[in-house]
Design a protein around this motif. Structure first.
Motif, mmCIF file in Angstrom:
data_model
loop_
_atom_site.group_PDB
_atom_site.id
_atom_site.type_symbol
_atom_site.label_atom_id
_atom_site.label_comp_id
_atom_site.label_asym_id
_atom_site.label_seq_id
_atom_site.Cartn_x
_atom_site.Cartn_y
_atom_site.Cartn_z
ATOM 1 N N GLY A 171 -58.642 -87.067 40.421
ATOM 2 C CA GLY A 171 -58.624 -88.555 40.013
ATOM 3 C C GLY A 171 -58.248 -88.840 38.462
ATOM 4 O O GLY A 171 -58.707 -89.678 37.980
ATOM 5 N N VAL A 172 -57.508 -87.827 38.023
ATOM 6 C CA VAL A 172 -57.033 -87.959 36.412
ATOM 7 C C VAL A 172 -55.360 -87.721 36.358
ATOM 8 O O VAL A 172 -54.809 -87.160 37.674
ATOM 9 N N PRO A 173 -54.838 -88.387 35.700
ATOM 10 C CA PRO A 173 -53.463 -88.278 35.397
ATOM 11 C C PRO A 173 -52.955 -86.765 35.495
ATOM 12 O O PRO A 173 -53.670 -86.048 34.670
ATOM 13 N N TYR A 174 -51.876 -86.281 35.729
ATOM 14 C CA TYR A 174 -51.481 -84.703 35.776
ATOM 15 C C TYR A 174 -51.335 -84.383 34.375
ATOM 16 O O TYR A 174 -51.622 -83.248 34.135
ATOM 17 N N GLN A 175 -50.839 -85.267 33.435
ATOM 18 C CA GLN A 175 -50.603 -84.838 32.073
ATOM 19 C C GLN A 175 -52.095 -84.588 31.352
ATOM 20 O O GLN A 175 -52.347 -83.533 30.612
ATOM 21 N N THR A 176 -53.020 -85.521 31.918
ATOM 22 C CA THR A 176 -54.408 -85.110 31.298
ATOM 23 C C THR A 176 -55.113 -83.786 31.790
ATOM 24 O O THR A 176 -55.659 -82.982 31.295
ATOM 25 N N LEU A 177 -54.831 -83.585 33.050
ATOM 26 C CA LEU A 177 -55.235 -82.220 33.577
ATOM 27 C C LEU A 177 -54.624 -81.005 32.759
ATOM 28 O O LEU A 177 -55.010 -80.012 32.396
ATOM 29 N N ALA A 178 -53.495 -81.168 32.705
ATOM 30 C CA ALA A 178 -52.563 -80.141 31.987
ATOM 31 C C ALA A 178 -53.215 -79.905 30.766
ATOM 32 O O ALA A 178 -53.252 -78.653 30.379
ATOM 33 N N ALA A 179 -53.357 -81.028 29.980
ATOM 34 C CA ALA A 179 -53.971 -80.998 28.652
ATOM 35 C C ALA A 179 -55.299 -80.148 28.513
ATOM 36 O O ALA A 179 -55.827 -79.326 27.626
ATOM 37 N N SER A 180 -56.275 -80.736 29.539
ATOM 38 C CA SER A 180 -57.490 -80.026 29.782
ATOM 39 C C SER A 180 -57.569 -78.649 30.075
ATOM 40 O O SER A 180 -58.199 -77.847 29.757
ATOM 41 N N LEU A 181 -56.577 -78.310 30.956
ATOM 42 C CA LEU A 181 -56.262 -76.672 31.135
ATOM 43 C C LEU A 181 -55.864 -75.987 30.232
ATOM 44 O O LEU A 181 -56.477 -74.952 29.754
ATOM 45 N N LEU A 182 -55.167 -76.471 29.336
ATOM 46 C CA LEU A 182 -54.776 -75.738 28.067
ATOM 47 C C LEU A 182 -55.844 -75.643 27.052
ATOM 48 O O LEU A 182 -55.809 -74.545 26.515
ATOM 49 N N HIS A 183 -56.585 -76.628 26.825
ATOM 50 C CA HIS A 183 -57.544 -76.608 26.004
ATOM 51 C C HIS A 183 -58.563 -75.730 26.426
ATOM 52 O O HIS A 183 -59.097 -74.840 25.536
ATOM 53 N N LYS A 184 -58.995 -75.814 27.704
ATOM 54 C CA LYS A 184 -59.916 -74.806 28.282
ATOM 55 C C LYS A 184 -59.437 -73.239 27.963
ATOM 56 O O LYS A 184 -60.237 -72.397 27.591
ATOM 57 N N PHE A 185 -58.407 -73.122 28.085
ATOM 58 C CA PHE A 185 -57.729 -71.857 28.052
ATOM 59 C C PHE A 185 -57.993 -71.252 26.528
ATOM 60 O O PHE A 185 -58.270 -70.212 26.315
ATOM 61 N N VAL A 186 -57.384 -72.048 25.612
ATOM 62 C CA VAL A 186 -57.424 -71.660 24.303
ATOM 63 C C VAL A 186 -58.683 -71.589 23.685
ATOM 64 O O VAL A 186 -58.916 -70.859 22.696
ATOM 65 N N SER A 187 -59.721 -72.233 24.235
ATOM 66 C CA SER A 187 -60.852 -72.251 23.765
ATOM 67 C C SER A 187 -61.628 -70.964 24.413
ATOM 68 O O SER A 187 -63.172 -70.973 24.319
#
Length: 93
Positions: A70-86
């Motif tokens: 239920g989120v835009p795909y750009q938001t999901l991609a940014a969230s995944l990248l953030h979780k990965f780098v953190s």
């Protein structure tokens, strides 16, 4: 697809306290809220752009997963990248 919510021990303790009506407000809540809000805004400020090329298949799968969440795909991609780098992105076992 409906997601099942999993709570950790601390969350369950808070939920039980909420349901029992035993939670008490803290003093100076506005000050605490303002500080946390400022920290959150600084953390999630999007001030850079990233352009990447990915396969059509990966993009379709990302869009499908975002639709499920239920989120835009750009938001999901940014969230995944953030979780990965953190260091918070965990592979399912």
């Amino acid at each position: 697809m409906k997601k099942t919510v999993q709570y950790d021990d601390e969350e369950l303790e808070i939920l039980k306290a909420w349901e029992a009506g035993t939670l008490k407000p803290i003093s100076g809540v506005a000050k605490h809220m303002k500080a946390h809000q400022a920290a959150a805004e600084a953390t999630f400020k999007k001030d850079q752009r990233l352009n990447i090329r990915i396969s059509s298949r990966d993009l379709r799968n990302l869009q499908a997963r975002a639709l499920e969440e239920g989120v835009p795909y750009q938001t999901l991609a940014a969230s995944l990248l953030h979780k990965f780098v953190s260091g918070r992105l965990v592979e399912p076992s």
